[in-house]
Motif scaffolding. Structure first.
Motif, PDB file in Angstrom:
ATOM      1  N   ALA A   1      40.377  44.107  45.306  1.00  0.00           N
ATOM      2  CA  ALA A   1      40.009  42.889  46.036  1.00  0.00           C
ATOM      3  C   ALA A   1      41.183  42.284  46.786  1.00  0.00           C
ATOM      4  CB  ALA A   1      39.416  41.866  45.072  1.00  0.00           C
TER       5      ALA A   1
ATOM      6  N   VAL B   1      41.527  43.558  50.404  1.00  0.00           N
ATOM      7  CA  VAL B   1      40.432  43.384  51.359  1.00  0.00           C
ATOM      8  C   VAL B   1      40.859  42.446  52.490  1.00  0.00           C
ATOM      9  CG1 VAL B   1      38.118  42.400  51.630  1.00  0.00           C
ATOM     10  CG2 VAL B   1      38.624  43.866  49.679  1.00  0.00           C
TER      11      VAL B   1
ATOM     12  N   THR C   1      35.566  37.535  48.901  1.00  0.00           N
ATOM     13  CA  THR C   1      34.974  38.698  48.244  1.00  0.00           C
ATOM     14  C   THR C   1      34.313  38.301  46.940  1.00  0.00           C
ATOM     15  OG1 THR C   1      36.615  40.188  49.229  1.00  0.00           O
ATOM     16  CG2 THR C   1      35.454  40.974  47.272  1.00  0.00           C
TER      17      THR C   1
ATOM     18  N   ILE D   1      34.347  47.321  45.566  1.00  0.00           N
ATOM     19  CA  ILE D   1      35.486  46.406  45.515  1.00  0.00           C
ATOM     20  C   ILE D   1      35.560  45.830  44.110  1.00  0.00           C
ATOM     21  CG2 ILE D   1      36.561  44.364  46.519  1.00  0.00           C
ATOM     22  CD1 ILE D   1      34.751  44.727  48.942  1.00  0.00           C
TER      23      ILE D   1
END
Length: 218
Positions: free
Chosen positions: A7, A10, A153, A117
């Motif tokens: 994560a 990202v 996220t 993720i």
């Protein structure tokens, strides 16, 4: 085939491409951060002044690591906002997983690739089954710009898309709120950024917003 993405790696571009995430420019989408009703007391202001002074004093020796940011700044804020008391409760280091499937074509066949993720939320404040705040508390030298995609996220992983999710990203001296609504297409907006390096103690505003969000969801 499964491809695991952490994560913290990202980007906003990735979230826009994979999840159709877009940023709202409508001021009325996220009024909670500036149209707050709760007022903080003089006693709370004194407590926040101590928090600010404690942070700046500790920072003189060395940049604060993430756990120190939680101890010196985040924990007092959550206490003053009432998030340690019913109807709220705190979860820490919550594992999150969210996936998006993509079809990769080549000359011979179509291969399905699942991108997953994974990450862990620093602090999650919950109210019944509603995700209230996803708080990313980074070290003092960490830019908030890097934490925003990570927090978004986690917000996208909210298992209750009918409810808005709110988050606060902070590094001890800078603070920024976000709101995300999933429903038909995930949409988010950001508050202004607050900092401890202004003459006025902007922790007053941060606490007001935390209290406002607490009232909105409860």
């Amino acid at each position: 085939m499964v491809q695991v993405i952490q994560a913290q790696n990202v980007t906003l571009a990735y979230l826009k491409e994979k999840f159709a995430l877009y940023k709202s420019e409508d001021e009325q989408f996220f009024t909670e951060w500036f149209d707050y009703r709760p007022k903080i007391s003089e006693l709370e202001k004194q407590s926040l002044d101590r928090v600010k002074n404690n942070y700046l004093n500790v920072l003189e020796n060395a940049p604060l690591l993430e756990e120190a940011v939680k101890l010196v700044v985040l924990s007092p804020l959550l206490d003053l906002a009432g998030f340690y008391r019913h109807p709220f409760y705190i979860a820490t280091e919550e594992s999150v997983e969210i996936s998006e499937q993509a079809i990769i074509d080549n000359e011979l066949s179509a291969e399905e690739t699942k991108e997953v993720i994974k990450g862990k939320i620093d602090v999650l404040v919950l109210q019944d089954r509603l995700w209230l705040l996803i708080i990313e508390s980074k070290r003092s030298s960490f830019s908030l710009a890097k934490a925003i995609p990570q927090a978004l996220t986690y917000m996208l992983a909210n298992p209750h898309p009918e409810n808005a999710a709110y988050s606060l990203v902070m590094n001890g001296e800078d603070f920024q709120f976000m709101k995300l609504i999933k429903q038909e297409q995930p949409m988010y907006a950001l508050s202004d950024r607050f900092t401890l390096y202004r003459r006025e103690n902007e922790l007053y505003k941060v606490l007001n917003i935390l209290k406002q969000i607490g009232q909105v969801v409860s």
